[in-house]
Design a protein around this motif. Structure first.
Motif, PDB file in Angstrom:
ATOM      1  N   VAL A  47       0.863  -1.143  -0.135  1.00 20.23           N
ATOM      2  CA  VAL A  47       0.078  -0.051  -0.049  1.00 20.23           C
ATOM      3  C   VAL A  47       0.875   1.092   0.032  1.00 20.23           C
ATOM      4  CG1 VAL A  47      -1.641   1.333   1.646  1.00 20.23           C
ATOM      5  CG2 VAL A  47      -1.863  -1.096   1.039  1.00 20.23           C
ATOM      6  N   ALA A  48       1.986   1.239   0.809  1.00 18.76           N
ATOM      7  CA  ALA A  48       3.022   2.386   0.891  1.00 18.76           C
ATOM      8  C   ALA A  48       3.597   2.634  -0.718  1.00 18.76           C
ATOM      9  CB  ALA A  48       3.852   2.149   1.844  1.00 18.76           C
ATOM     10  N   SER A  49       3.825   1.578  -1.443  1.00 17.60           N
ATOM     11  CA  SER A  49       4.484   1.923  -2.661  1.00 17.60           C
ATOM     12  C   SER A  49       3.520   2.076  -3.711  1.00 17.60           C
ATOM     13  CB  SER A  49       5.037   0.602  -3.181  1.00 17.60           C
ATOM     14  OG  SER A  49       4.168  -0.435  -3.296  1.00 17.60           O
ATOM     15  N   TYR A  50       2.207   1.754  -3.547  1.00 13.25           N
ATOM     16  CA  TYR A  50       1.219   2.327  -4.576  1.00 13.25           C
ATOM     17  C   TYR A  50       0.873   3.744  -4.291  1.00 13.25           C
ATOM     18  CZ  TYR A  50      -0.090  -1.953  -7.039  1.00 13.25           C
ATOM     19  OH  TYR A  50       0.015  -2.930  -7.842  1.00 13.25           O
ATOM     20  N   ALA A  51       0.810   3.956  -2.864  1.00 16.43           N
ATOM     21  CA  ALA A  51       0.508   5.433  -2.572  1.00 16.43           C
ATOM     22  C   ALA A  51       1.625   6.448  -3.156  1.00 16.43           C
ATOM     23  CB  ALA A  51       0.595   5.445  -0.928  1.00 16.43           C
ATOM     24  N   ALA A  52       2.990   5.963  -3.195  1.00  9.48           N
ATOM     25  CA  ALA A  52       3.920   6.792  -3.585  1.00  9.48           C
ATOM     26  C   ALA A  52       3.833   7.024  -5.001  1.00  9.48           C
ATOM     27  CB  ALA A  52       5.368   6.190  -3.326  1.00  9.48           C
ATOM     28  N   LEU A  53       2.776   6.595  -5.713  1.00  6.13           N
ATOM     29  CA  LEU A  53       3.004   6.750  -7.215  1.00  6.13           C
ATOM     30  C   LEU A  53       1.957   7.958  -7.392  1.00  6.13           C
ATOM     31  CD1 LEU A  53       2.250   3.055  -8.530  1.00  6.13           C
ATOM     32  CD2 LEU A  53       4.307   4.664  -8.636  1.00  6.13           C
ATOM     33  N   GLY A  54       1.334   8.433  -6.396  1.00  9.61           N
ATOM     34  CA  GLY A  54       0.516   9.628  -6.539  1.00  9.61           C
ATOM     35  C   GLY A  54      -0.607   9.797  -7.570  1.00  9.61           C
ATOM     36  N   SER A  96      -4.974   5.273  -9.388  1.00  7.91           N
ATOM     37  CA  SER A  96      -3.962   6.497  -8.948  1.00  7.91           C
ATOM     38  C   SER A  96      -4.709   6.915  -7.793  1.00  7.91           C
ATOM     39  CB  SER A  96      -4.067   7.544 -10.061  1.00  7.91           C
ATOM     40  OG  SER A  96      -5.301   7.995 -10.201  1.00  7.91           O
ATOM     41  N   ASN A  97      -3.975   8.156  -7.078  1.00  9.97           N
ATOM     42  CA  ASN A  97      -4.463   8.552  -5.748  1.00  9.97           C
ATOM     43  C   ASN A  97      -4.591   8.094  -4.686  1.00  9.97           C
ATOM     44  OD1 ASN A  97      -4.448  11.301  -6.939  1.00  9.97           O
ATOM     45  ND2 ASN A  97      -6.141  10.669  -8.193  1.00  9.97           N
ATOM     46  N   LEU A  98      -3.898   6.787  -4.588  1.00 10.02           N
ATOM     47  CA  LEU A  98      -4.187   5.716  -3.428  1.00 10.02           C
ATOM     48  C   LEU A  98      -3.691   6.378  -2.176  1.00 10.02           C
ATOM     49  CD1 LEU A  98      -3.905   2.115  -3.428  1.00 10.02           C
ATOM     50  CD2 LEU A  98      -3.013   3.386  -1.403  1.00 10.02           C
ATOM     51  N   SER A 151      -0.183   9.903 -10.641  1.00 10.23           N
ATOM     52  CA  SER A 151       0.252   9.214 -11.993  1.00 10.23           C
ATOM     53  C   SER A 151      -0.232   7.995 -11.761  1.00 10.23           C
ATOM     54  CB  SER A 151       1.899   9.432 -12.071  1.00 10.23           C
ATOM     55  OG  SER A 151       2.179  10.697 -12.192  1.00 10.23           O
ATOM     56  N   GLY A 152      -0.007   7.213 -10.818  1.00 11.43           N
ATOM     57  CA  GLY A 152      -0.606   6.121 -10.270  1.00 11.43           C
ATOM     58  C   GLY A 152       0.239   4.901 -10.973  1.00 11.43           C
ATOM     59  N   CYS A 153      -0.484   3.864 -11.563  1.00 10.60           N
ATOM     60  CA  CYS A 153      -0.022   2.891 -12.279  1.00 10.60           C
ATOM     61  C   CYS A 153      -1.019   2.171 -13.205  1.00 10.60           C
ATOM     62  CB  CYS A 153       0.752   1.535 -11.506  1.00 10.60           C
ATOM     63  SG  CYS A 153      -0.322   0.722 -10.378  1.00 10.60           S
ATOM     64  N   GLU A 154      -0.659   1.190 -14.146  1.00  7.73           N
ATOM     65  CA  GLU A 154      -1.652   0.598 -14.873  1.00  7.73           C
ATOM     66  C   GLU A 154      -1.941  -0.795 -14.611  1.00  7.73           C
ATOM     67  OE1 GLU A 154      -0.350   1.604 -18.756  1.00  7.73           O
ATOM     68  OE2 GLU A 154      -0.981   4.013 -18.573  1.00  7.73           O
ATOM     69  N   ILE A 155      -3.189  -1.232 -14.668  1.00 11.70           N
ATOM     70  CA  ILE A 155      -3.331  -2.575 -14.393  1.00 11.70           C
ATOM     71  C   ILE A 155      -4.345  -2.878 -15.802  1.00 11.70           C
ATOM     72  CG2 ILE A 155      -5.081  -2.055 -12.845  1.00 11.70           C
ATOM     73  CD1 ILE A 155      -5.184  -5.149 -11.878  1.00 11.70           C
TER      74      ILE A 155
END
Length: 230
Positions: A29-36, A48-50, A38-42
């Motif tokens: 959860v910390a690493s996903y939150a760090a993406l801000g 995004s914005n986690l 921009s987020g990531c793609e599944i």
């Protein structure tokens, strides 16, 4: 090789060709939150914005840190989702904790057709219980916790003597973006409350789900190949 590349290209186009961003992989959860933002793609959907926080708890020692909660992309039939899990979701005695998890699903094709939560419980002992409730803002973003448009919700739970481990709702018409706020509650109530985790998924057209999954794997393979050659 050329037929494979042609197939890959078609799958890429079917997924919206949106592989400029970071591919979602297993993390925390910390690493996903760090993406801000921009987020990531599944598949072809952007997550995004986690954000994650403990909003209430009996004592600081029962709070699970965001770095101790794993996040795994999940590809299912007509579904794309994220699975959250931690060995720390385990309370006893008078302990309780409430978490808030928020993030946004944003598909380039704008075709989210529903929402589903699945709870992986570990048999809470009554009167202890565990609940996961996701409220979604359809087509818009929450503002201060309030959705300016229409909402939808799903809820899963285990009360020791009864449980609802899967809950889904469909959208008509489909939506172009889905903002979610998930409340996770564990309360031992003098007994115990424990879960393995939960999965939050969006429902998408089934052919698209397979195309997005294949495009995701193709994109990841191409990134790895590029790293080896540079």
């Amino acid at each position: 090789m050329r037929p494979l590349l042609r197939i890959g290209g078609l799958l890429w186009l079917a997924a919206g060709g949106a592989w400029a961003g970071v591919v979602c992989t297993t993390g925390t959860v910390a690493s996903y939150a760090a993406l801000g933002v921009s987020g990531c793609e599944i598949g072809g959907l952007t997550v995004s914005n986690l954000q994650f926080s403990a909003t209430a708890y009996s004592r600081a020692g029962v709070v699970v840190d965001a770095s101790a909660i794993s996040v795994t992309p999940v590809f299912g039939t007509g579904k794309l989702g994220l699975a959250f899990a931690s060995a720390g979701f385990n309370l006893s005695g008078s302990d309780f904790v409430t978490y808030l998890l928020t993030f946004t699903w944003d598909p380039p094709a704008g075709d989210i057709r529903g929402l589903e939560d699945v709870l992986s419980a570990d048999s809470p002992i009554a009167p202890g219980y565990a609940t996961v409730t996701t409220n979604a803002c359809r087509g818009l973003a929450f503002a201060g916790g309030i959705c300016p448009g229409s909402t939808a919700s799903v809820a899963v739970s285990d009360y020791g003597t009864s449980s609802t481990l899967s809950s889904a709702t469909l959208f008509d018409p489909p939506v172009a973006v889905l903002d979610t706020r998930t409340v996770i509650q564990l309360d031992a109530k003098g007994a115990s409350s424990q879960i393995n985790g939960w999965t939050e998924s969006v429902i998408v057209p089934e052919p698209a789900a397979w195309a997005l999954m294949a495009a995701g794997l193709l994109g990841l393979a191409m990134r790895r190949r590029h790293r080896r050659t540079t």
